[in-house]
Enzyme design. Structure first.
Site, mmCIF file in Angstrom:
data_model
loop_
_atom_site.group_PDB
_atom_site.id
_atom_site.type_symbol
_atom_site.label_atom_id
_atom_site.label_comp_id
_atom_site.label_asym_id
_atom_site.label_seq_id
_atom_site.Cartn_x
_atom_site.Cartn_y
_atom_site.Cartn_z
ATOM 1 N N GLY A 34 79.102 94.886 119.403
ATOM 2 C CA GLY A 34 79.449 94.052 120.543
ATOM 3 C C GLY A 34 79.029 94.609 121.886
ATOM 4 C CG HIS A 94 87.509 88.353 121.632
ATOM 5 N ND1 HIS A 94 88.163 87.175 121.918
ATOM 6 C CD2 HIS A 94 87.626 88.537 120.293
ATOM 7 C CE1 HIS A 94 88.656 86.675 120.796
ATOM 8 N NE2 HIS A 94 88.345 87.480 119.808
ATOM 9 C CB ALA A 111 92.012 85.464 113.962
ATOM 10 N N GLY A 161 86.368 95.507 112.288
ATOM 11 C CA GLY A 161 87.327 94.523 112.754
ATOM 12 C C GLY A 161 87.560 93.377 111.802
ATOM 13 N N GLY A 193 78.209 94.650 113.140
ATOM 14 C CA GLY A 193 76.868 95.177 113.322
ATOM 15 C C GLY A 193 76.498 96.194 112.260
#
Length: 588
Positions: free
Chosen positions: A532, A499, A117, A112, A42
């Site tokens: 998030g 998450h 991944a 992050g 973000g």
């Protein structure tokens, strides 16, 4: 006292909390137009799009700026991997423990993206019909263009690098009757052309020569330890790189401790003062003060919640909605796997998450790996154990371990010790698209009454998913290995998740959420949240792409600098609006 705005200089704080008296023609001389707190998906999008529109932008990031040569080679380099600055650990991987979940997230310039991944998936369209954002926009139509932009900026492509773990996942899916659901993940990795080996460096392949040179992936499996080769499309090589080219300034190793409205205007219409300290300092905190017209909170779901709770309690931002901390979700995840000591291939080869399967309509499993030598996570794995959470499952686990030690003492010891773990362990990340949520509160825990922390409340997220355990057993049988569980899930009934989403969700008014459909914070002007924490439904997939796309949408509503009137406030419908009126109102 005049200062050159173009140089966007900053003032050192004195020990007091005195407001700046610097003025020009009766108006405050702001250090920046926008201050973005955090530099994850973000924050990076916000910084780039705002700088692109001509705003003077500062990005304040608590973590360090990393270069390829500084990244750890394996997870045994704890001081360069884990972020715990109070303990002298200044890495980029943060772990926070709660009663309902162990939450993993990044802390670095690039957020992050340094440790994730690099799996970027769109959620099913049904997510826009669930949660507090329902009916606030034509989400399905609007989000298509923003997903396309996000995918282009992040360099999303289908994975072509299938390692041994991916092939095992496919075989296990076929053996369990779900082989037709196998797919290669969409990833943000610069892959070599068909038939070419990785490791080739070329000029910027993504931004028309505006970005840095990149190197093709060598399939080392080291995505989550930080890519040392320039193949992973981290935010510091994309959005943030371009933001800095447009003039944005990044302040790493800097923690925000205060955000308060200026000139006594409680709604922030006169701008904000942002106080910071050095995040990696123990004694000399080097306090600073910045002033700005607008603020974007982008410190991750946990980081933004924690900061806003703190600011609400101390009276800096008392009007933040009481819905802060509500509707927190974890994608209903569970981590299981299989250790394959007798298998002939190195399952750490490939990319961090290269493939996935759907074992039923709600349950999604991805094959995950760490690079060879990164065995520290091996201390958290143990013999797979079924059963309902609680004392009975712990008893069953003890029985299983004892039984295995008696039957196969050497093999059992072999799979429980960490050496060689990454080379032999296939992690199975199980995510469910079933809705479930917890609540975060700002409280003094019983074990530490001296200050308040985020504390989780609510129903526990299930850690035992029977179909997922059966799938792990099937995969282990294909290699003659051992199915494995995560020890914290068995002992404490606490799932692990990377998450965490929600806590500052989008809603029609402040009685249902924290921000409106344009990401504007209720009860304040020129204040936004883009991370998030705004997600209002369980996505069931890795959330990074959705966070990026939502932020692209939010930034599209902010006009170029020449057209702004600095009067942007949230549409806050009357408390108690019924569902019918909310459903018919499209975002303003």
């Amino acid at each position: 006292m005049n200062r050159t705005i173009a140089q966007t200089s900053v003032r050192n704080l004195e020990a007091s909390d005195k407001e700046s008296e610097t003025t020009r023609n009766g108006k405050l001389d702001f250090d920046f137009d926008f201050i973005v707190i955090g530099s994850g998906f973000g924050g990076s999008v916000s910084a780039h799009r705002l700088a692109e529109k001509g705003y003077r932008v500062a990005v304040i990031e608590m973590g360090r700026r990393w270069t390829a040569d500084k990244l750890p080679r394996t997870s045994w380099s704890i001081h360069r991997w884990v972020w715990r600055p109070n303990l002298g650990l200044r890495g980029f991987f943060n772990i926070q423990f709660f009663r309902h979940a162990t939450i993993f997230h990044g802390c670095a310039v690039g957020g992050g993206s340094i440790t994730y991944a690099c799996t970027l998936l769109q959620p099913p369209e049904k997510v826009w019909e669930a949660g507090s954002w329902t009916g606030l926009a034509d989400w399905k139509t609007e989000m298509r263009q923003h997903y396309e932009t996000a995918e282009s900026m992040l360099g999303v492509t289908e994975n072509r690098i299938l390692g041994p773990a991916d092939l095992l996942l496919k075989k296990a899916a076929e053996a369990s009757g779900s082989g037709h659901t196998f797919y290669c993940t969409k990833v943000s990795i610069f892959q070599p052309a068909e038939g070419e080996l990785g490791g080739k460096t070329v000029p910027d392949p993504y931004f028309g020569g505006e970005g840095p040179a990149r190197t093709t992936c060598i399939a080392c499996g080291g995505c989550m330890m930080g890519c040392r080769y320039g193949a992973k499309n981290t935010l510091d090589l994309g959005y943030l790189y371009l933001a800095e080219k447009h003039g944005a300034q990044i302040f790493p190793e800097t923690r925000v401790v205060n955000v308060k409205p200026l000139e006594g205007r409680a709604d922030g219409s006169a701008g904000y003062e942002v106080g910071t300290v050095k995040s990696t300092a123990w004694i000399r905190l080097q306090p600073r003060r910045f002033t700005c017209r607008a603020v974007v909170f982008s410190g991750s779901a946990l980081g933004t919640m924690e900061l806003l709770f703190h600011l609400k309690e101390k009276g800096s931002l008392p009007a933040v909605s009481s819905q802060l901390g509500q509707h927190v979700r974890t994608n209903s995840e569970s981590l299981i796997g299989a250790r394959t000591p007798g298998y002939s291939q190195d399952v750490s080869q490939g990319i961090a998450i290269g493939s996935g399967v759907y074992i039923d309509e709600h349950t999604h499993i991805e094959a995950v790996r760490y690079p060879r030598g990164s065995d520290a996570m091996g201390f958290l794995t143990t013999i797979l154990t079924d059963g309902r959470p609680g004392p009975s499952r712990i008893a069953l686990w003890v029985r299983n371990v004892i039984k295995s030690m008696l039957r196969h003492p050497f093999r059992t010891f072999r799979v429980l010790q960490p050496v060689g773990w990454a080379r032999e362990f296939v992690i199975l990340l199980c995510m469910q698209a079933l809705d479930g949520e917890i609540e975060m509160r700002w409280q003094r825990p019983w074990f530490w009454p001296f200050r308040k922390f985020l504390v989780s409340q609510g129903e526990k997220v299930p850690t035992y998913i029977p179909k997922a355990n059966e799938f792990a057993k099937t995969l282990a049988q294909l290699t003659g290995g051992f199915p494995m569980s995560m020890l914290p899930e068995i002992l404490f009934n606490v799932p692990g998740t990377a998450h965490c989403i929600g806590g500052c969700v989008i809603a029609d008014n402040s009685t249902h959420g924290v921000i409106d459909s344009h990401h504007r914070v209720f009860n304040y002007k020129n204040m936004y949240i883009c991370d998030g924490s705004v997600v209002a439904a369980n996505l069931g997939v890795n959330p990074s792409l959705t966070i990026t796309a939502l932020t692209e949408r939010a930034m599209s509503f902010i006009p170029p600098v020449a057209e702004t009137d600095w009067n942007d406030d949230a549409w806050n419908g009357n408390a108690g609006n019924d569902a019918a009126s909310a459903a018919t109102r499209i975002s303003p």
